[in-house]
Design a protein around this motif. Structure first.
Motif, PDB file in Angstrom:
ATOM      1  N   ALA A 125       0.830  -1.212   0.000  1.00  0.00           N
ATOM      2  CA  ALA A 125       0.000   0.000   0.000  1.00  0.00           C
ATOM      3  C   ALA A 125       0.862   1.259   0.000  1.00  0.00           C
ATOM      4  O   ALA A 125       0.552   2.237  -0.688  1.00  0.00           O
ATOM      5  CB  ALA A 125      -0.935  -0.008   1.204  1.00  0.00           C
ATOM      6  N   THR A 126       1.960   1.240   0.747  1.00  0.00           N
ATOM      7  CA  THR A 126       2.862   2.388   0.782  1.00  0.00           C
ATOM      8  C   THR A 126       3.518   2.610  -0.573  1.00  0.00           C
ATOM      9  O   THR A 126       3.609   3.754  -1.051  1.00  0.00           O
ATOM     10  CB  THR A 126       3.936   2.186   1.862  1.00  0.00           C
ATOM     11  OG1 THR A 126       3.289   2.026   3.124  1.00  0.00           O
ATOM     12  CG2 THR A 126       4.892   3.354   1.924  1.00  0.00           C
ATOM     13  N   LEU A 127       3.982   1.547  -1.201  1.00  0.00           N
ATOM     14  CA  LEU A 127       4.622   1.680  -2.513  1.00  0.00           C
ATOM     15  C   LEU A 127       3.659   2.218  -3.572  1.00  0.00           C
ATOM     16  O   LEU A 127       4.025   3.090  -4.373  1.00  0.00           O
ATOM     17  CB  LEU A 127       5.205   0.342  -2.957  1.00  0.00           C
ATOM     18  CG  LEU A 127       6.428  -0.134  -2.185  1.00  0.00           C
ATOM     19  CD1 LEU A 127       6.789  -1.554  -2.592  1.00  0.00           C
ATOM     20  CD2 LEU A 127       7.595   0.800  -2.419  1.00  0.00           C
ATOM     21  N   ILE A 128       2.452   1.722  -3.584  1.00  0.00           N
ATOM     22  CA  ILE A 128       1.480   2.193  -4.566  1.00  0.00           C
ATOM     23  C   ILE A 128       1.087   3.639  -4.279  1.00  0.00           C
ATOM     24  O   ILE A 128       0.996   4.468  -5.194  1.00  0.00           O
ATOM     25  CB  ILE A 128       0.257   1.258  -4.617  1.00  0.00           C
ATOM     26  CG1 ILE A 128       0.670  -0.048  -5.295  1.00  0.00           C
ATOM     27  CG2 ILE A 128      -0.917   1.906  -5.336  1.00  0.00           C
ATOM     28  CD1 ILE A 128      -0.389  -1.085  -5.384  1.00  0.00           C
ATOM     29  N   SER A 129       0.883   3.979  -3.014  1.00  0.00           N
ATOM     30  CA  SER A 129       0.540   5.359  -2.658  1.00  0.00           C
ATOM     31  C   SER A 129       1.655   6.323  -3.043  1.00  0.00           C
ATOM     32  O   SER A 129       1.397   7.397  -3.584  1.00  0.00           O
ATOM     33  CB  SER A 129       0.258   5.468  -1.163  1.00  0.00           C
ATOM     34  OG  SER A 129      -0.862   4.718  -0.805  1.00  0.00           O
ATOM     35  N   GLU A 130       2.885   5.942  -2.766  1.00  0.00           N
ATOM     36  CA  GLU A 130       4.027   6.799  -3.117  1.00  0.00           C
ATOM     37  C   GLU A 130       4.144   6.985  -4.620  1.00  0.00           C
ATOM     38  O   GLU A 130       4.421   8.083  -5.096  1.00  0.00           O
ATOM     39  CB  GLU A 130       5.330   6.220  -2.567  1.00  0.00           C
ATOM     40  CG  GLU A 130       5.523   6.439  -1.094  1.00  0.00           C
ATOM     41  CD  GLU A 130       5.657   7.904  -0.729  1.00  0.00           C
ATOM     42  OE1 GLU A 130       6.337   8.663  -1.451  1.00  0.00           O
ATOM     43  OE2 GLU A 130       5.066   8.296   0.284  1.00  0.00           O
ATOM     44  N   ALA A 131       3.935   5.925  -5.370  1.00  0.00           N
ATOM     45  CA  ALA A 131       4.002   6.041  -6.833  1.00  0.00           C
ATOM     46  C   ALA A 131       2.924   6.991  -7.344  1.00  0.00           C
ATOM     47  O   ALA A 131       3.184   7.820  -8.232  1.00  0.00           O
ATOM     48  CB  ALA A 131       3.843   4.667  -7.476  1.00  0.00           C
ATOM     49  N   GLY A 134       1.651  12.617  -9.152  1.00  0.00           N
ATOM     50  CA  GLY A 134       0.635  13.655  -9.017  1.00  0.00           C
ATOM     51  C   GLY A 134      -0.769  13.187  -9.332  1.00  0.00           C
ATOM     52  O   GLY A 134      -1.639  13.987  -9.657  1.00  0.00           O
ATOM     53  N   THR A 135      -1.017  11.887  -9.227  1.00  0.00           N
ATOM     54  CA  THR A 135      -2.324  11.329  -9.583  1.00  0.00           C
ATOM     55  C   THR A 135      -3.011  10.640  -8.411  1.00  0.00           C
ATOM     56  O   THR A 135      -3.927   9.852  -8.626  1.00  0.00           O
ATOM     57  CB  THR A 135      -2.176  10.323 -10.739  1.00  0.00           C
ATOM     58  OG1 THR A 135      -1.276   9.293 -10.340  1.00  0.00           O
ATOM     59  CG2 THR A 135      -1.665  11.000 -11.991  1.00  0.00           C
ATOM     60  N   TYR A 136      -2.598  10.932  -7.190  1.00  0.00           N
ATOM     61  CA  TYR A 136      -3.148  10.205  -6.048  1.00  0.00           C
ATOM     62  C   TYR A 136      -4.581  10.619  -5.757  1.00  0.00           C
ATOM     63  O   TYR A 136      -4.900  11.794  -5.631  1.00  0.00           O
ATOM     64  CB  TYR A 136      -2.311  10.445  -4.793  1.00  0.00           C
ATOM     65  CG  TYR A 136      -2.877   9.721  -3.596  1.00  0.00           C
ATOM     66  CD1 TYR A 136      -2.595   8.392  -3.387  1.00  0.00           C
ATOM     67  CD2 TYR A 136      -3.734  10.354  -2.710  1.00  0.00           C
ATOM     68  CE1 TYR A 136      -3.128   7.707  -2.315  1.00  0.00           C
ATOM     69  CE2 TYR A 136      -4.270   9.688  -1.630  1.00  0.00           C
ATOM     70  CZ  TYR A 136      -3.967   8.363  -1.435  1.00  0.00           C
ATOM     71  OH  TYR A 136      -4.510   7.684  -0.384  1.00  0.00           O
ATOM     72  N   THR A 137      -5.443   9.638  -5.685  1.00  0.00           N
ATOM     73  CA  THR A 137      -6.776   9.745  -5.092  1.00  0.00           C
ATOM     74  C   THR A 137      -7.027   8.427  -4.378  1.00  0.00           C
ATOM     75  O   THR A 137      -6.405   7.401  -4.701  1.00  0.00           O
ATOM     76  CB  THR A 137      -7.903   9.983  -6.136  1.00  0.00           C
ATOM     77  OG1 THR A 137      -7.982   8.857  -6.999  1.00  0.00           O
ATOM     78  CG2 THR A 137      -7.683  11.257  -6.933  1.00  0.00           C
ATOM     79  N   LEU A 138      -7.929   8.446  -3.433  1.00  0.00           N
ATOM     80  CA  LEU A 138      -8.236   7.220  -2.703  1.00  0.00           C
ATOM     81  C   LEU A 138      -8.770   6.139  -3.641  1.00  0.00           C
ATOM     82  O   LEU A 138      -8.385   4.973  -3.542  1.00  0.00           O
ATOM     83  CB  LEU A 138      -9.240   7.496  -1.587  1.00  0.00           C
ATOM     84  CG  LEU A 138      -9.714   6.273  -0.812  1.00  0.00           C
ATOM     85  CD1 LEU A 138      -8.557   5.654  -0.034  1.00  0.00           C
ATOM     86  CD2 LEU A 138     -10.846   6.618   0.106  1.00  0.00           C
ATOM     87  N   THR A 139      -9.614   6.549  -4.559  1.00  0.00           N
ATOM     88  CA  THR A 139     -10.207   5.583  -5.482  1.00  0.00           C
ATOM     89  C   THR A 139      -9.148   4.931  -6.364  1.00  0.00           C
ATOM     90  O   THR A 139      -9.158   3.717  -6.563  1.00  0.00           O
ATOM     91  CB  THR A 139     -11.270   6.270  -6.350  1.00  0.00           C
ATOM     92  OG1 THR A 139     -12.216   6.915  -5.491  1.00  0.00           O
ATOM     93  CG2 THR A 139     -11.984   5.280  -7.237  1.00  0.00           C
TER      94      THR A 139
END
Length: 116
Positions: A77-83, A88-93
């Motif tokens: 989860a940390t690796l995917i969130s950081e990527a 610049g495309t992070y959203t919860l969904t």
């Protein structure tokens, strides 16, 4: 490959958590579904891959297996969130969708790699 109930449940769990993101932000159902998925399911899929490739011991002690599952879930989860943050495309969904896809692919891949 024989599809087992546990493999199908693991593969579907992420998509159920993704569906739960449609619930109101502070609802108990959304929090429970997200928390259970994020803490257990990606790590369980990764641990199945490890067991299928025989890179680890045949069986872990139960408490150690739980600790490794939670640690692997948090790491993925940390690796995917950081990527997603770095691009610049992070959203919860998007994050839950990526984790659900990774969990499904890992769960099914373990069945193909399993020599038993």
């Amino acid at each position: 490959m024989k599809l087992s109930v546990s493999t199908a449940t693991l593969a579907v769990s992420g998509w159920l958590a993704l569906a739960a993101t449609g619930l109101p932000p502070a609802s108990a159902g959304r929090i429970a579904a997200s928390l259970v998925f994020l803490m257990i399911c990606p790590g369980a899929a990764v641990m199945r891959l490890v067991a299928a490739t025989r890179r680890g011991p045949d069986r872990y002690e139960p408490l150690m297996a739980v600790a490794l599952t939670v640690a692997a879930s948090l790491a993925v989860a940390t690796l995917i969130s950081e990527a997603l943050f770095l691009t610049g495309t992070y959203t919860l969904t998007r994050c839950v969708c990526a984790l659900a896809a990774l969990t499904s692919v890992s769960a099914f891949a373990a069945g193909y790699l399993n020599p038993r």
